[in-house]
Design a protein around this motif. Structure first.
Motif, PDB file in Angstrom:
ATOM      1  N   UNK A   1       0.841  -1.203   0.000  1.00 28.57           N
ATOM      2  CA  UNK A   1       0.000   0.000   0.000  1.00 28.57           C
ATOM      3  C   UNK A   1       0.877   1.254   0.000  1.00 28.57           C
ATOM      4  N   UNK A   2       1.915   1.234   0.823  1.00 31.43           N
ATOM      5  CA  UNK A   2       2.842   2.358   0.928  1.00 31.43           C
ATOM      6  C   UNK A   2       3.483   2.642  -0.429  1.00 31.43           C
ATOM      7  N   UNK A   3       4.017   1.610  -1.044  1.00 31.60           N
ATOM      8  CA  UNK A   3       4.701   1.786  -2.319  1.00 31.60           C
ATOM      9  C   UNK A   3       3.745   2.245  -3.411  1.00 31.60           C
ATOM     10  N   UNK A   4       2.558   1.676  -3.461  1.00 35.18           N
ATOM     11  CA  UNK A   4       1.629   2.080  -4.520  1.00 35.18           C
ATOM     12  C   UNK A   4       1.166   3.524  -4.325  1.00 35.18           C
ATOM     13  N   UNK A   5       1.071   3.975  -3.090  1.00 30.61           N
ATOM     14  CA  UNK A   5       0.674   5.368  -2.840  1.00 30.61           C
ATOM     15  C   UNK A   5       1.779   6.334  -3.265  1.00 30.61           C
ATOM     16  N   UNK A   6       3.006   5.992  -2.965  1.00 32.63           N
ATOM     17  CA  UNK A   6       4.116   6.898  -3.258  1.00 32.63           C
ATOM     18  C   UNK A   6       4.535   6.853  -4.722  1.00 32.63           C
ATOM     19  N   UNK A   7       4.524   5.683  -5.329  1.00 33.05           N
ATOM     20  CA  UNK A   7       5.016   5.539  -6.702  1.00 33.05           C
ATOM     21  C   UNK A   7       3.950   5.794  -7.749  1.00 33.05           C
ATOM     22  N   UNK A   8       2.894   6.459  -7.395  1.00 35.99           N
ATOM     23  CA  UNK A   8       1.813   6.705  -8.344  1.00 35.99           C
ATOM     24  C   UNK A   8       2.310   7.560  -9.505  1.00 35.99           C
ATOM     25  N   UNK A   9       2.313   7.001 -10.714  1.00 37.52           N
ATOM     26  CA  UNK A   9       2.782   7.777 -11.863  1.00 37.52           C
ATOM     27  C   UNK A   9       1.685   8.640 -12.495  1.00 37.52           C
ATOM     28  N   UNK A  10       0.486   8.584 -11.952  1.00 37.40           N
ATOM     29  CA  UNK A  10      -0.635   9.318 -12.546  1.00 37.40           C
ATOM     30  C   UNK A  10      -0.502  10.811 -12.294  1.00 37.40           C
ATOM     31  N   UNK A  11      -0.635  11.604 -13.356  1.00 35.46           N
ATOM     32  CA  UNK A  11      -0.596  13.056 -13.155  1.00 35.46           C
ATOM     33  C   UNK A  11      -1.704  13.469 -12.182  1.00 35.46           C
ATOM     34  N   UNK A  12      -1.354  14.307 -11.251  1.00 35.41           N
ATOM     35  CA  UNK A  12      -2.323  14.770 -10.262  1.00 35.41           C
ATOM     36  C   UNK A  12      -2.504  13.823  -9.097  1.00 35.41           C
ATOM     37  N   UNK A  13      -1.787  12.690  -9.084  1.00 34.14           N
ATOM     38  CA  UNK A  13      -1.858  11.766  -7.949  1.00 34.14           C
ATOM     39  C   UNK A  13      -1.335  12.450  -6.697  1.00 34.14           C
ATOM     40  N   UNK A  14      -1.790  11.970  -5.556  1.00 30.89           N
ATOM     41  CA  UNK A  14      -1.441  12.603  -4.282  1.00 30.89           C
ATOM     42  C   UNK A  14       0.061  12.786  -4.099  1.00 30.89           C
ATOM     43  N   UNK A  15       0.844  11.762  -4.415  1.00 26.79           N
ATOM     44  CA  UNK A  15       2.279  11.817  -4.177  1.00 26.79           C
ATOM     45  C   UNK A  15       3.111  11.927  -5.457  1.00 26.79           C
ATOM     46  N   UNK A  16       2.475  12.133  -6.600  1.00 26.90           N
ATOM     47  CA  UNK A  16       3.201  12.164  -7.881  1.00 26.90           C
ATOM     48  C   UNK A  16       4.286  13.234  -7.889  1.00 26.90           C
ATOM     49  N   UNK A  17       3.967  14.432  -7.445  1.00 26.89           N
ATOM     50  CA  UNK A  17       4.963  15.514  -7.454  1.00 26.89           C
ATOM     51  C   UNK A  17       6.152  15.182  -6.552  1.00 26.89           C
ATOM     52  N   UNK A  18       5.873  14.610  -5.381  1.00 29.22           N
ATOM     53  CA  UNK A  18       6.958  14.258  -4.454  1.00 29.22           C
ATOM     54  C   UNK A  18       7.824  13.170  -5.065  1.00 29.22           C
ATOM     55  N   UNK A  19       7.176  12.142  -5.648  1.00 27.50           N
ATOM     56  CA  UNK A  19       7.935  11.067  -6.295  1.00 27.50           C
ATOM     57  C   UNK A  19       8.841  11.636  -7.377  1.00 27.50           C
ATOM     58  N   UNK A  20       8.340  12.559  -8.164  1.00 24.87           N
ATOM     59  CA  UNK A  20       9.160  13.153  -9.226  1.00 24.87           C
ATOM     60  C   UNK A  20      10.311  13.963  -8.636  1.00 24.87           C
TER      61      UNK A  20
END
Length: 136
Positions: free
Chosen positions: A84-103
Motif C-alpha cells: 500500500x505504501x509503495x503504490x501510494x508513493x510511486x503513483x505515476x498518474x498526473x495529479x496523484x497525491x504523491x506524484x509531485x513528491x515522487x518526481x
C-alpha cells in the motif's frame, strides 16, 4: 589433534561474543537507515505530513480528517503495509497525491538506469522512519 582442540575451544569462547557484535552492528545499520529516513522525510514529507508524522495539511479525501502517520501501522491491522505504501508513493498518474513528491525524489538523482532504484531506496528509508515514529 591437541591444536584442533585448542582452536575449537577458542572458536567456542569467541562465538559467544560474535553474536552480540553482529546484533549490535545490525542495530546500528538499522538506526542509520532510520536516521536517513528521517532526513528524507523532513525534506520530502514534512510539508504535508508534519514533523515526525504529526498531522500536517494532508487529509483523507473521503473524511477530510488529518492524516496522522504515527498510527499508520495500527490503521493497517498492526503491520506496515509495504504494498500500500509503495503504490501510494510511486503513483505515476498526473495529479496523484504523491506524484509531485515522487518526481522530486527521482529528479534529485542523476539520470541513470539506477535512478528509479535509488529513489525507491529513499522511499524505503522513509518507510523505516515512519515505522519508528509509531505510537506505542
Amino acid at each position: 589433534m591437541k591444536q584442533i582442540g585448542i582452536v575449537l575451544a577458542l572458536v567456542v569462547a569467541l562465538s559467544g561474543s560474535i553474536v552480540p557484535i553482529r546484533a549490535r552492528a545490525a542495530d546500528e545499520v538499522q538506526q542509520a537507515r532510520v536516521e536517513m529516513g528521517r532526513i528524507w522525510y523532513q525534506k520530502y514529507c514534512t510539508p504535508c505530513h508534519g514533523t515526525g508524522g504529526v498531522p500536517g495539511s494532508a487529509v483523507y479525501a473521503a473524511t477530510k480528517q488529518p492524516v496522522d502517520l504515527r498510527n499508520y501501522v495500527e490503521r493497517n491491522g498492526g503491520k506496515f503495509p509495504s504494498g500500500k505504501w509503495l503504490s501510494a508513493v510511486f503513483s505515476p498518474q498526473p495529479g496523484g497525491t504523491h506524484t509531485d513528491v515522487w518526481e522530486k525524489i527521482r529528479s534529485a538523482r542523476p539520470e541513470s538506469p539506477e535512478s528509479d532504484a535509488e529513489a525507491r531506496g529513499v522511499v524505503a528509508t522513509i518507510a523505516e522512519y515512519v515505522i519508528s515514529v509509531q505510537k506505542k
